[in-house]
Design a protein around this motif. Structure first.
Motif, PDB file in Angstrom:
ATOM      1  N   ARG A   1      35.923 -19.442  28.161  1.00 17.28           N
ATOM      2  CA  ARG A   1      36.519 -18.211  29.136  1.00 17.28           C
ATOM      3  C   ARG A   1      36.987 -17.060  28.373  1.00 17.28           C
ATOM      4  N   GLN A   2      37.117 -16.919  27.121  1.00 15.87           N
ATOM      5  CA  GLN A   2      37.626 -15.952  26.364  1.00 15.87           C
ATOM      6  C   GLN A   2      36.458 -14.982  25.572  1.00 15.87           C
ATOM      7  N   VAL A   3      35.274 -15.591  26.044  1.00 16.16           N
ATOM      8  CA  VAL A   3      34.072 -15.000  25.437  1.00 16.16           C
ATOM      9  C   VAL A   3      34.131 -13.206  25.627  1.00 16.16           C
ATOM     10  N   ASN A   4      34.525 -12.794  26.643  1.00 18.92           N
ATOM     11  CA  ASN A   4      34.650 -11.372  26.942  1.00 18.92           C
ATOM     12  C   ASN A   4      35.563 -10.664  26.131  1.00 18.92           C
ATOM     13  N   LYS A   5      36.601 -11.322  25.698  1.00 19.03           N
ATOM     14  CA  LYS A   5      37.683 -10.789  24.878  1.00 19.03           C
ATOM     15  C   LYS A   5      36.841 -10.436  23.422  1.00 19.03           C
ATOM     16  N   TYR A   6      36.344 -11.718  22.908  1.00 22.24           N
ATOM     17  CA  TYR A   6      35.649 -11.652  21.623  1.00 22.24           C
ATOM     18  C   TYR A   6      34.605 -10.517  21.580  1.00 22.24           C
ATOM     19  N   TYR A   7      33.828 -10.537  22.530  1.00 19.90           N
ATOM     20  CA  TYR A   7      32.963  -9.268  22.729  1.00 19.90           C
ATOM     21  C   TYR A   7      33.777  -7.762  22.828  1.00 19.90           C
ATOM     22  N   LEU A   8      34.698  -7.736  23.448  1.00 18.70           N
ATOM     23  CA  LEU A   8      35.580  -6.576  23.453  1.00 18.70           C
ATOM     24  C   LEU A   8      36.093  -6.269  21.891  1.00 18.70           C
ATOM     25  N   PHE A   9      36.666  -7.255  21.206  1.00 22.10           N
ATOM     26  CA  PHE A   9      36.936  -6.988  19.779  1.00 22.10           C
ATOM     27  C   PHE A   9      35.997  -6.596  19.034  1.00 22.10           C
ATOM     28  N   SER A  10      34.567  -7.183  19.251  1.00 25.29           N
ATOM     29  CA  SER A  10      33.509  -6.852  18.302  1.00 25.29           C
ATOM     30  C   SER A  10      33.425  -5.317  18.456  1.00 25.29           C
ATOM     31  N   MET A  11      33.334  -4.882  19.963  1.00 25.48           N
ATOM     32  CA  MET A  11      33.046  -3.462  20.278  1.00 25.48           C
ATOM     33  C   MET A  11      34.059  -2.769  19.474  1.00 25.48           C
ATOM     34  N   ILE A  12      35.234  -2.754  19.494  1.00 21.59           N
ATOM     35  CA  ILE A  12      36.471  -2.022  19.049  1.00 21.59           C
ATOM     36  C   ILE A  12      36.296  -2.076  17.589  1.00 21.59           C
ATOM     37  N   ILE A  13      36.081  -2.895  16.937  1.00 22.67           N
ATOM     38  CA  ILE A  13      36.007  -2.938  15.507  1.00 22.67           C
ATOM     39  C   ILE A  13      34.772  -2.395  15.138  1.00 22.67           C
TER      40      ILE A  13
END
Lengths: 155, 266
Positions: free
Chosen positions: A44-56
């Motif tokens: 359920r946290q997968v969107n957070k992971y994708y968001l982090f990847s985009m920010i970095i």
């Protein structure tokens, strides 16, 4: 996880300046931190992971390579790919190393092809191969180190 | 119910794919067209490069925090470092004697060639120190590139080894003020040589002679060392000479560089 991403991001810059004695030590810590932290995100946290990847990826674009949105997109796509791979394989040291090597090869080839398409670089297979194998040693050390730190912290 | 969920999922994937494609096209477009960076990018760069700038300053001012037991070793190392630094600075002064209409801004390297293919380094001086885009950058022994993407406190340097550098007007010193003029057209990373083209086949060029900039064009002043002639061949059509030049500067072996700022008074 955020701390690790920040550390990895600055490690990229720091190591590039420290490891000037060899042509075979090119860090990709920010990218590989996505491989290391991926199993720590629940479904359920997968969107957070994708968001982090985009920010970095976006920060990598602005601060290091001056290629606006290129790494932003690539990091995001690679994050999706990493997630898909982790759904197929178990999370252990061997799979981490194999995924890391695969991601390094994929990232270098994709970037090089994009730069070739926009006429930024001429196509030279030797340069591409050199870029791939020059990234292996230091990133292997980085991934191993952080994997064992995380494992110890978990225990 | 399951069919509906699948439909929503498919629509979501479709939307993400379209977004990714749009961003990718935009990124490729920017890669081709972008010549300067926006205020927001400059601000982000300055903030995130600050820790790296501090780290590079700490590295440059070597080992101050070592314990007293290591003092002798420290002093010996420091002595050697200082000697190397003095030689580097002396060489820089020798170069800069010829460049009287330029002000020298010395800076540390913060990071180098992170993207691997981009052939750039970042230095800890920016528009705050009077640096603009397209200013020549030299290391202790010769030319290394030009400034690009200048923010308030940091600048990128596009290295001579980059394919984006374009052609540079150069002259080969054949002795007794006899110069042969040509164009520096590229770099071969496998052999670590620059190529000079545009020299007639009948013109005499000696191996071992020095290659410097001519000062033609707005960016590089005259007389900056680029390297030494290491080999001479002919071009693909066998009509003109192709001169190979060994670089005077090892791209991996400098921590201090100088930006040649145009002197406003002149």
């Amino acid at each position: 996880m955020i701390i690790m991403l920040i550390i990895s991001f600055f490690l990229d810059g720091l190591l590039s300046n420290l490891l000037v004695f060899s042509n075979y030590l090119y860090p990709l810590c920010s990218l590989l931190s996505l491989v290391i932290i991926c199993p720590l995100f629940k479904k359920r946290q997968v969107n957070k992971y994708y968001l982090f990847s985009m920010i970095i990826g976006l920060l990598y674009d602005i601060v290091y390579t001056n290629t606006l949105f290129l790494n932003f997109i690539l990091f995001f796509l690679i994050a999706i790919l990493i997630r898909m791979i982790y759904n197929l394989v178990s999370n252990n040291y061997l799979s981490l190393i194999i995924i890391s090597f695969f991601i390094i090869v994929l990232y270098r080839i994709t970037i090089y092809l994009v730069l070739f398409v926009v006429n930024y670089k001429l196509l030279n297979i030797n340069i591409l191969l050199q870029s791939v194998y020059s990234s292996f040693i230091i990133n292997f050390i980085y991934v191993s180190l952080f994997y064992f730190i995380f494992k110890k912290a978990k225990h | 119910m399951k069919k509906g969920n699948n439909k929503i999922k498919r629509q979501k994937t479709k939307r993400i794919t379209i977004c990714v494609l749009i961003f990718l096209i935009f990124a490729v477009f920017l890669l081709q067209r972008r010549s300067s960076i926006s205020f927001l990018e400059k601000l982000t760069r300055d903030i995130f490069l600050m820790p790296l700038g501090i780290a590079s300053n700490v590295l440059a001012s070597t080992n101050d925090e070592l314990s007293s037991n290591d003092t002798i070793n420290l002093l010996t190392n420091e002595n050697a470092e200082l000697k190397k630094e003095i030689t580097e600075l002396k060489n820089t002064i020798n170069i800069t004697d010829m460049l009287s209409d330029h002000v020298i801004v010395t800076s540390n390297v913060v990071n180098r060639n992170i993207g691997y293919f981009f052939d750039t380094i970042t230095i800890n001086k920016g528009s705050n120190s009077g640096i603009n885009d397209n200013m020549a950058v030299i290391a202790s022994t010769g030319l290394i590139g030009k400034t690009i993407h200048v923010s308030e406190y940091y600048s990128d340097v596009l290295l001579l080894t980059s394919e984006q550098m374009g052609k540079i007007s150069v002259k080969i010193n054949n002795g007794n003020d006899n110069f042969v003029y040509g164009l520096l057209t590229g770099y071969n990373s496998e052999n670590n040589v620059y190529y000079i083209e545009g020299i007639s086949k009948t013109t005499n060029v000696n191996i071992g002679t020095t290659v410097t900039t001519t000062g033609m064009g707005d960016i590089f002043p005259s007389g900056i060392l680029i390297g030494k002639v290491s080999n001479i061949t002919t071009d693909h059509f066998d009509l003109a000479k192709r001169v190979e030049v060994t670089p005077a500067v090892n791209i991996n072996d400098f921590t201090v560089v100088s930006v040649l700022k145009r002197n406003v008074n002149n």
